[in-house]
Design an enzyme around this catalytic site. Structure first.
Site, mmCIF file in Angstrom:
data_model
loop_
_atom_site.group_PDB
_atom_site.id
_atom_site.type_symbol
_atom_site.label_atom_id
_atom_site.label_comp_id
_atom_site.label_asym_id
_atom_site.label_seq_id
_atom_site.Cartn_x
_atom_site.Cartn_y
_atom_site.Cartn_z
ATOM 1 N N SER A 92 38.050 37.693 40.781
ATOM 2 C CA SER A 92 37.216 37.658 41.985
ATOM 3 C C SER A 92 37.366 39.015 43.101
ATOM 4 O O SER A 92 36.692 38.976 43.908
ATOM 5 C CB SER A 92 37.673 36.282 42.727
ATOM 6 O OG SER A 92 38.973 36.477 43.044
ATOM 7 N N LYS A 121 41.067 42.726 50.076
ATOM 8 C CA LYS A 121 40.042 41.550 49.912
ATOM 9 C C LYS A 121 39.896 40.585 51.166
ATOM 10 O O LYS A 121 40.885 40.264 51.672
ATOM 11 C CB LYS A 121 40.696 40.858 48.702
ATOM 12 C CG LYS A 121 39.941 39.909 48.202
ATOM 13 C CD LYS A 121 40.562 39.217 46.879
ATOM 14 C CE LYS A 121 39.610 37.968 46.142
ATOM 15 N NZ LYS A 121 40.543 37.576 44.953
ATOM 16 N N SER A 153 42.192 37.379 38.650
ATOM 17 C CA SER A 153 41.325 38.010 39.716
ATOM 18 C C SER A 153 41.924 39.486 40.136
ATOM 19 O O SER A 153 40.911 40.078 40.740
ATOM 20 C CB SER A 153 41.138 37.200 40.905
ATOM 21 O OG SER A 153 40.337 36.130 40.512
#
Ligand SMILES: [Zn+2]
Lengths: 484, 516
Positions: free
Chosen positions: A152, A77, A176
C-alpha cells in the site's frame, strides 16, 4: 543531483557544495515535472518545504549542530500524522482530518533536521497491494506507467524510484513497504515489531503495523532507520532496547554467513524470471563465501489466510471510530443517529475497506471467533515458531519479495484474492514480528525491477542490513533509474 | 401469596481514586466544564495509543486483595466493541477472559449473623463519556461530554448470593466502607463514582421439591442506597405477580425437562412461544428503576446476547503480577473493617453491635475511639460517648472525624472527670457542649461554674428534707414500688441544681428510706 543518495547529499552539504535549499528545489522541480503522471504525492506544500530548508541552511551557517538527516527531503506516507497538516490515509472519510500532533517518526525526522517534502498516496487505510484503493488517485510505477508501483505504500516507493525524494517513509502491515520497493526497484525495509513507535501511525492492523524506510540503497535505508527507531513511552508495544548505529558496521560482512532458503518461497505462482533473478542473487552470496541451507517454514502456506483474519479483525475495531460523530466525514442528510453512522461510513469508506471491515467483524463474531480469529492466532504462533527454528540454523532467510514483477493497473482490481496473493512472501514476517528488507536483484526482460527479500530474526536489523549491503556492493541493480 | 426465594447478584462499578485517567494524562476531577479534561488519546483521535496508568492498576490490585480475590499472575486487556456516541473509539478497553482477579468474598452482617457474599471477578476498564440531551426550543441535539471518558473503573461482579433487598444494600454499604478505607475509591453514588446494576430473579418452590426460576431482570440506574433496596423489593414482588399471572394465562410454561443445579437444589426455567411458534426460554431483560414512581420499567428483552466481538487489545502489553508486588500490596492494606470489628470486640470487650457501629465509621473514627480509651481507660464509656454524642455532633455539623473540634484526649479527660466527681449525665452533656469550643473538661466545668456536691452531711440533710416533703412517694416505696425513690432523688437533684454526686445520693436515699 537527483541520482545522489541521501548519504552523498549530506556529504555535499557538509563540503559546502550544496545547500538544503538547492537540494529541496531540485527534488521539487522533479516533482513538478513528473508527478502529474506518476501521482505519487497527495499533498506537497512547496513553500513550506523551502522554508524548512532555509531554516536548516541558517542553522548550518550559524554553526549549530545538525541532525543526521539535515537538509534531506523525506516523503511521508499519508497514514502518518503530521501536526497541522492534512493526513487522509487515502480515504474520503479523513479528507479533512488535520492531526493536532506529529507521529513519533515525524518528530524524529524533525529532530534530525530532515525536510518534510510531502505526503504520499497509498491504498485507503493501507489496505491494498497496488495503491489503486486510494480514494484520490492511482499512483503509477515509474518503470512503466501502465503498471502499479505496488502497495500500500506505493506513493512513497514511486516517489523515491522517480527521484522526487531521496528517502521516504512507508508502513508495512503485510508487505506494504517491501512489495512496492520490489516493484519499484528500490530498497524498502520493515523493522521488527516494536522497533519503531507506532504513535501517530493511523492504525490498520495494530499487532502487525510498522513504519519503515524507502531508499535508493541499503546505506540510506540504514540511516533513515537509525533516525526513526527507538523507544517511545507513548507506544506500549515499542521496546526499550538501544538502537545500534546501523550505518557504522554496514560494510563489515557477516562471517560466516548461513542463508536459509525455504522451499515454500519457491512454489506455484512464482514467475520464472523472478525466480531466476533471486537464484542469481543467492549465487552472488555464495561467491562471497555464504553457505546456502535448505530450510522449511511449514506453516507459511497458511500465512495469507491467517493475515486476512488477524489484520481485518483488528481493522474492523480500529476503523470503528470513523462514524461521523466525533471526527471524519459526516453525511449531509440523515434521520437519527444510526442512519447518520451508516451513511457516513457508507459514503466515507471505499470497497476494499468495507470488505475488510466485514471480514474482520465476521471473524470476531460469536459463533465464528473460535473457528476464525482464535484459530488464526494459534497458527500465527506456529508461524513464529517456524522462524524461531529457522533462525536457530541460519542467519537470514532469503527468497523473492513478490511472486511477480509489477502488474498492470486494473489487472487485479476486481480479483481481491489474486491481489492478496501478491503479498504471499511478505506477510509471514509481520505475523512473526521479525524484520525484513527488499533489495533490487535484477530486471525482467521487459525491464521491470525484481526484488530479493531478506528476512532476519526479531531485532536483528543490524545483521539484516549488513547482509543486504553485501549483495549491493557486488551488484549495481540499485543504481538503475527509470527513464521518465 | 406464593413463597419464594429472591436471588440477587450485583455488578458494581467504582471509579478509582487516581489523579489521571486510565490510558492518558487527563485529570479525573469531578465537575470540570464539559470536554475540558480531554486529550487526543481519550478522544480516540486516529493514530493515538493508550498507555496504562500504573497507579490505577495498583489501586485495583489493592481492592481485589482486600476482597480476598485470587490475583492472576498474567492478565491482559481486551477490546469490547460497540457503537455509542459517548465512546469515541467505539470500543471500550476492558478485560474479558483473563481478568486480573477472580473468586473472592465480602462478609456482610445480616439479621441471621455474618455471611460471606461471593465475588466472581473484579476487572479494570475505562469509563465512557456522558450524553447530554439539549431539548431547548427548536433544538433536538445530543451533546457529548468526554471528561469521564477513560476514567479508570473497577467492575466488581458478585455471585447471586444475596437473598433480600436488605442484604444487597448491606453488601453495597460494606463494599463502600472497604473501598473508602483502603483509599481505592470515594464511592460517591451522587457523583457516579459508585454505580450499581442488580440481577434479580425468584426461585419458587414446587410441590416436588424442585424450584421454578423466573427470568432474570437486570435493574439499572440505581443511584442511591435506598433505591437499591426499594427497587429490589419492588422487583421481587413484581416478578412473583408476573409469574402467577403468566402461568395462569398459559403464556408461560415451566420447562421441567431442562433443569439446572443451583446451590443444593434443582431449578426449572420458564419458556414461552416464540415468533416461530416453538417454545423457547424467556430471555434476560433490562429494567430501569424510576425513583419517583417507585417502579421498575422493563426496557428491552434481548432475543440474543449482545455480541461485543471481544479480542485482545493489540495496543497494550499484558501485565504480570509477581509475588513481591502482591506482598507489598497486602502490607499496605492495613487493618480491614471486618478484622477491625473482630479486634474491637476482643480487645475492648465491646458488643458486636457497638464494634460494628464504630468500624463502619472508618479507620479514623476507630483511631479516635482508641485514643479516648487510652486517655480514660474505660472502653465502654469511650464507646458510648463517641458513637452517641460525638457521632451525632459530627452528623449535625456535617463534619468528618478529622475535623472534630473536640480532641480524643479532652473527651477522655471528660470521662475521667465524670468518674471522679460523679457528675450526672445531663450536666456532663452540658460540659461536653462547651468543650466543643475547644475547652478541656476542667476549663468547661469551671466556665459553667459546676461544683459537684459530695458532702455527705449536706446531702443527708437534703434527703431527709425530701422524705419529709414526699409522704406519698415514701408510702409507695414501702408498698414495693422501687421506682418511687426517683421522686426523692429528683428533689435532691433539683435542690443542688443537678450537681449532687449521683452515687452518693442513691446510697443515702436507699439508706434513709429503709429507716422509714
Ligand atoms: Zn485524555
Amino acid at each position: 543531483m537527483l541520482d545522489l543518495t541521501a548519504t552523498e547529499l549530506l556529504q555535499r552539504q557538509a563540503n559546502g557544495d550544496s545547500s538544503a535549499e538547492s537540494i529541496t528545489q531540485t527534488f521539487l522541480a522533479q516533482f513538478r515535472q513528473h508527478d502529474s503522471r506518476i501521482r505519487a504525492f497527495l499533498h506537497v506544500d512547496e513553500a513550506d518545504a523551502i522554508e524548512q530548508a532555509k531554516a536548516i541552511d541558517a542553522k548550518r551557517k550559524g554553526g549549530e549542530s545538525l541532525g543526521k538527516l539535515a537538509g534531506i527531503p523525506v516523503a511521508v506516507k499519508d497514514v502518518l500524522c503530521t501536526k497541522g497538516r492534512r493526513t487522509t490515509c487515502g480515504s474520503k472519510i479523513l479528507q479533512n482530518f488535520v492531526p493536532p500532533y506529529d507521529a513519533h517518526v515525524i518528530t524524529k525526522l524533525k529532530e534530525a533536521d530532515a525536510i518534510l517534502i510531502g505526503k504520499t498516496n497509498c491504498d485507503e487505510f493501507a489496505m491494498g497491494s497496488s495503491t489503486e484503493n486510494s480514494a484520490y488517485q492511482t499512483t503509477r510505477n515509474p518503470w512503466d506507467l501502465e503498471r502499479t508501483p505496488g502497495g500500500s505504500s506505493g506513493g512513497s516507493a514511486a516517489s523515491v524510484a522517480a527521484s522526487q525524494a531521496p528517502l521516504a517513509l512507508g508502513t508495512d502491515t503485510g508487505g506494504s513497504i517491501r512489495q512496492p520497493a520490489s516493484l519499484c526497484g528500490i530498497v524498502g525495509m520493515k523493522p521488527s515489531y516494536g522497533r519503531v513507535s507506532r504513535f501517530g501511525l493511523i492504525a490498520y492492523g495494530s499487532s502487525l503495523d510498522q513504519v519503515g524506510p524507502f531508499a535508493q540503497d541499503v546505506r540510506d535505508a540504514a540511516l533513515l532507520l537509525e533516525v526513526i527507531a527507538g523507544h517511545d513511552p507513548r507506544d506500549s508495544t515499542c521496546v526499550n532496547t538501544p538502537v545500534p548505529p546501523y550505518t557504522a558496521m554496514l560494510d563489515e560482512p557477516i562471517k560466516p554467513l548461513t542463508i536459509g532458503v525455504a522451499k515454500q518461497f519457491f512454489g506455484k505462482g512464482l514467475d520464472s524470471e523472478v525466480e531466476q533473478a533471486v537464484r542469481s542473487a543467492l549465487k552472488v552470496y555464495e561467491g562471497q563465501g555464504a553457505k546456502i541451507k535448505d530450510i522449511s517454514l511449514p506453516h507459511s502456506p497458511y500465512a495469507v489466510a491467517v493475515y486476512y483474519l488477524v489484520a481485518t479483525a483488528e481493522a474492523s475495531s480500529n476503523l470503528a471510530r470513523y462514524d461521523g460523530v466525533h471526527f471524519g466525514h459526516r453525511t449531509e442528510k440523515f434521520a437519527g443517529l444510526i442512519d447518520m453512522v451508516k451513511k457516513s461510513r457508507g459514503e466515507g469508506f471505499g470497497a476494499e475497506v468495507k470488505r475488510r471491515i466485514m471480514l474482520g467483524t465476521y471473524a470476531l463474531s460469536s459463533g465464528y471467533i473460535d473457528a476464525y480469529y482464535l484459530k488464526a492466532l494459534k497458527v500465527r504462533r506456529l508461524i513464529r515458531q517456524d522462524f524461531d527454528q529457522a533462525f536457530a540454523q541460519c542467519d537470514v532467510v532469503m527468497g523473492p519479495t513478490s511472486p511477480t514483477a509489477a502488474f498492470k493497473i486494473g489487472e487485479k482490481a476486481d480479483d481481491p484474492l489474486a491481489m492478496y496473493l501478491s503479498d504471499i512472501y511478505t506477510i509471514s514476517a509481520n505475523l512473526a514480528g521479525i524484520c525484513g528488507i527488499s533489495i533490487p536483484c535484477g530486471f525482467t526482460k521487459s525491464g521491470l525491477p525484481i526484488g530479493l527479500q531478506i528476512l532476519g530474526g526479531p531485532f536483528a536489523e543490524e545483521k539484516l542490513l549488513r547482509v543486504a549491503r553485501l549483495h549491493e556492493r557486488e551488484t549495481d541493480w540499485h543504481k538503475r533509474r527509470p527513464a521518465l | 401469596m406464593m413463597s419464594y426465594r429472591t436471588i440477587i447478584g450485583l455488578e458494581v462499578h467504582v471509579q478509582l481514586l487516581t489523579r489521571t485517567k486510565l490510558f492518558c494524562g487527563c485529570a479525573t476531577t469531578f465537575g470540570l466544564p464539559p470536554n475540558s479534561a480531554t486529550c487526543a488519546v481519550c478522544c480516540g483521535l486516529p493514530g493515538t495509543l493508550p498507555v496504562m496508568n500504573r497507579t490505577a492498576f495498583q489501586l485495583a490490585l489493592k481492592a481485589a486483595v482486600a476482597l480476598n480475590c485470587t490475583i492472576a499472575t498474567f492478565t491482559k486487556w481486551d477490546r469490547k466493541n460497540y457503537y455509542y456516541p459517548d465512546l469515541p473509539k467505539n470500543y471500550q478497553i476492558s478485560q474479558y477472559d483473563l481478568p486480573f482477579s477472580s473468586e473472592g468474598w465480602l462478609e456482610i452482617e445480616t439479621p441471621a449473623g455474618a455471611r460471606k457474599i461471593g465475588i466472581i471477578r473484579a476487572h479494570l476498564e475505562e469509563d465512557a463519556g456522558k450524553m447530554l440531551h439539549d431539548e431547548r426550543a427548536g433544538k433536538n441535539d445530543s451533546l457529548v461530554d468526554l471528561n469521564r471518558t477513560g476514567t479508570p473503573l473497577l467492575e466488581i461482579v458478585s455471585h447471586p448470593d444475596m437473598e433480600t433487598a436488605e442484604e444487597a444494600k448491606a453488601y453495597l454499604e460494606e463494599l463502600r466502607l472497604l473501598l473508602r478505607e483502603i483509599g481505592v475509591s470515594d464511592c460517591e453514588m451522587q457523583e457516579g463514582s459508585l454505580r450499581c446494576d442488580a440481577n434479580i430473579n425468584l426461585h419458587v418452590p414446587q410441590p416436588d421439591g424442585s424450584f421454578v426460576a423466573t427470568p432474570i431482570i437486570e435493574v439499572k440506574n440505581l443511584n442511591t442506597f435506598r433505591g437499591v433496596e426499594r427497587s429490589l423489593k419492588y422487583e421481587s414482588e413484581r416478578q412473583a405477580a408476573e409469574l402467577q399471572r403468566n402461568l395462569d394465562a398459559g403464556v408461560w410454561h415451566v420447562d421441567a425437562t431442562r433443569t439446572s443445579k443451583f446451590r443444593d437444589y434443582r431449578v426449572s426455567p420458564i419458556t414461552q412461544r416464540k415468533s416461530d411458534g416453538a417454545l423457547g426460554p424467556v430471555s434476560k431483560a433490562t429494567a430501569g428503576w424510576d425513583e419517583r414512581t417507585g417502579r421498575t420499567e422493563i426496557q428491552r428483552r434481548k432475543e440474543e446476547a449482545s455480541d461485543y466481538c471481544y479480542f485482545p487489545e493489540p495496543d497494550l502489553v499484558p501485565v504480570t503480577v509477581d509475588a513481591d508486588t502482591l506482598e507489598r500490596v497486602r502490607a499496605e492494606l492495613g487493618e480491614l473493617p471486618a478484622a477491625q470489628k473482630t479486634r474491637l470486640q476482643s480487645q475492648y470487650g465491646l458488643p458486636v453491635y457497638d464494634a460494628g457501629v464504630l468500624s463502619r465509621q472508618g479507620r479514623a473514627f476507630v483511631a479516635y475511639f482508641e485514643a479516648v480509651v487510652k486517655q480514660c481507660g474505660d472502653a465502654k464509656e469511650a464507646c458510648n460517648w463517641t458513637m452517641n454524642d460525638l457521632l451525632s455532633t459530627l452528623n449535625d455539623r456535617k463534619l468528618d472525624i478529622k475535623e472534630s473540634s473536640l480532641s480524643p484526649e479532652n473527651l477522655g479527660e471528660l470521662i475521667s472527670e465524670i468518674q471522679a466527681t460523679g457528675l450526672n449525665k445531663q450536666r456532663a452533656r452540658e460540659v461536653y457542649a462547651v468543650m466543643l469550643d475547644g475547652l478541656t473538661a476542667k476549663q468547661a466545668i469551671d466556665k459553667l461554674g459546676f461544683k459537684v456536691v459530695a458532702d455527705e452531711g449536706q446531702l443527708l440533710e437534703l434527703v431527709r428534707k425530701a422524705i419529709a416533703a414526699n409522704p406519698k412517694a415514701v408510702a409507695d416505696f414501702k408498698k414495693g414500688k422501687v421506682k418511687a425513690a426517683d421522686a426523692i432523688k429528683g428533689f435532691v437533684m433539683r435542690e443542688t441544681k443537678g450537681m449532687a454526686k449521683t452515687e452518693m445520693v442513691q446510697q443515702l436515699v436507699m439508706r434513709e428510706l429503709a429507716k422509714e
